[in-house]
Design an enzyme around this catalytic site. Sequence first.
Site, PDB file in Angstrom:
ATOM      1  N   ASP A  54       0.812  -1.218   0.000  1.00 54.02           N
ATOM      2  CA  ASP A  54       0.000   0.000   0.000  1.00 54.02           C
ATOM      3  C   ASP A  54       0.843   1.265   0.000  1.00 54.02           C
ATOM      4  OD1 ASP A  54      -2.155  -1.713   0.119  1.00 54.02           O
ATOM      5  OD2 ASP A  54      -3.203  -0.562   1.665  1.00 54.02           O
ATOM      6  N   ASN A  98      -5.312  -2.219  -4.512  1.00 54.41           N
ATOM      7  CA  ASN A  98      -6.452  -2.342  -3.598  1.00 54.41           C
ATOM      8  C   ASN A  98      -6.176  -1.547  -2.327  1.00 54.41           C
ATOM      9  OD1 ASN A  98      -8.970  -3.141  -2.734  1.00 54.41           O
ATOM     10  ND2 ASN A  98      -8.303  -5.147  -2.002  1.00 54.41           N
ATOM     11  N   ASP A 296     -10.812  -2.577  12.123  1.00 57.87           N
ATOM     12  CA  ASP A 296      -9.763  -3.379  11.474  1.00 57.87           C
ATOM     13  C   ASP A 296      -9.309  -4.529  12.364  1.00 57.87           C
ATOM     14  OD1 ASP A 296      -9.695  -2.043   9.083  1.00 57.87           O
ATOM     15  OD2 ASP A 296      -7.889  -0.897   9.510  1.00 57.87           O
ATOM     16  N   GLU A 324     -11.436  -4.577   1.818  1.00 58.72           N
ATOM     17  CA  GLU A 324     -10.707  -5.408   0.858  1.00 58.72           C
ATOM     18  C   GLU A 324     -11.585  -6.524   0.296  1.00 58.72           C
ATOM     19  OE1 GLU A 324      -7.371  -3.416   3.015  1.00 58.72           O
ATOM     20  OE2 GLU A 324      -9.445  -3.949   3.390  1.00 58.72           O
ATOM     21  N   HIS A 368      -5.178  -9.262   3.708  1.00 57.74           N
ATOM     22  CA  HIS A 368      -4.100  -9.500   4.671  1.00 57.74           C
ATOM     23  C   HIS A 368      -4.615  -9.814   6.067  1.00 57.74           C
ATOM     24  CE1 HIS A 368      -4.135  -4.948   5.806  1.00 57.74           C
ATOM     25  NE2 HIS A 368      -5.204  -5.229   5.095  1.00 57.74           N
ATOM     26  N   ARG A 369      -5.722  -9.230   6.460  1.00 59.51           N
ATOM     27  CA  ARG A 369      -6.195  -9.421   7.834  1.00 59.51           C
ATOM     28  C   ARG A 369      -6.765 -10.826   8.060  1.00 59.51           C
ATOM     29  NH1 ARG A 369      -4.283  -5.270   9.741  1.00 59.51           N
ATOM     30  NH2 ARG A 369      -4.538  -3.191   8.842  1.00 59.51           N
ATOM     31  N   LYS A 400       0.569  -6.341   1.898  1.00 59.58           N
ATOM     32  CA  LYS A 400      -0.183  -5.088   1.907  1.00 59.58           C
ATOM     33  C   LYS A 400       0.250  -4.193   3.069  1.00 59.58           C
ATOM     34  CE  LYS A 400      -4.979  -3.402   1.960  1.00 59.58           C
ATOM     35  NZ  LYS A 400      -4.957  -2.589   0.736  1.00 59.58           N
TER      36      LYS A 400
END
Length: 417
Positions: A54, A98, A296, A324, A368-369, A400
């Site tokens: 990012d 993204n 998040d 995302e 990614h999370r 990311k």
Amino acid sequence: MPSYPPTLPIQPFTRPVRGSVTLPGSKSITNRALILAALAKGTTTLHGALFSRDTRIMVTALRALGFIVVTNENALTITIAGRGGEIPVREATIDVGNAGTAARFLTAFVCLRPDGIYHFDGDEAMRRRPIGALLEALESQGAQASSRNFPFTLRTAGLPGGVVSIDASESSQLLSALIMAAPKAKSPLAVTLVGETVSRPFIHMTERMVEQFRAPVADYAIEGDATAASYFAELVIATGGSVEVNGLNLEANALQGDAAFFRLLAAKNLIATSGKTASHGSSREGVTADFNDFSDTFLSLAAIAPLLDGPTKISGIAHTRKQETDRVAGMARELTKLGQHVIETEDALEIHPRPLTIGVEIETYHDHRFAMSFGVLGCHNLRGDGQPWLSIKDPACCSKTFPAFFDLLEALRTGSH
């Protein structure tokens, strides 16, 4: 950049975790600081900056717009020559991947140019993420957008000022984008909010950083990523033990609202905190909490919920359906694959622990999370013999925000960190 296989079996910890980690820089702060430094007069060096997909997207875009940006990944510094609100290049093509922060912040940023033509596009997932409300607000200032979604071409007319209204109910980044550009408008620009926004602490972060950059800033320190810290709080629940988390700011003056995750787990006695160290707590009770302000981190709690006693209910997360991926639906799907009883509503997940299913491959949806939160769950020694029982698809999606995450997890497992 670390190299990972397409599917990564997670090696469980056979003993309680012991060690220390140093957080990567905050993505949210790094990308805001890049924009604000470009808007400033003079040169700014960011210290402790995050180098990830990012932030690289943001650096590449600023260079495409004519800014001089010098990076040093070994020193974790980025130096930007600010242009005081001028956008040097009149026409450019910008791929935001993204990266939500890059997508929203750059869209408002380029509108400072009175005669610009900018072609925006991103990944397939970005084409489904909210941008229309920001484009409408910018059109009220004279810009013209060819579409309300990615891809679009934006013809800019400067920001004349006055009053701009925006609906930021789908993403706080839409409002943050305007707040950062507003001080460079031709006349005072007041931003008014239509309805409510989500993730309000990110708006406070933006406002405070705009103030920090109001006077010239030669050097700017980036806080460690509080969202990334949530995985290590999750880890001590999964494995027992303790982790020293360097770079986490839990003080009242911290910029990042996601530090609230640590405070929540500590209040529920799931973890104990002492300075920078998180240790296994005295409770295993399920948690009921509204995550709207720090959404998040909801995946970190949801992924660990199968190890808790009793149900966990996470609310305030409807807006994460447009991040995302649809994070609410995706989390419900993966937890169900793991044998959990999940009640999904538009705004909430209720997770009732059941025996975990062995041999599941977790789909990460290029998010990614998902990779990191379920990667930590896999560290739990479910079989009791240290053998993997859970695998993560596309572990490289962590690039990311946290490229070395799985290497760091392995170093903690082996005691080499």
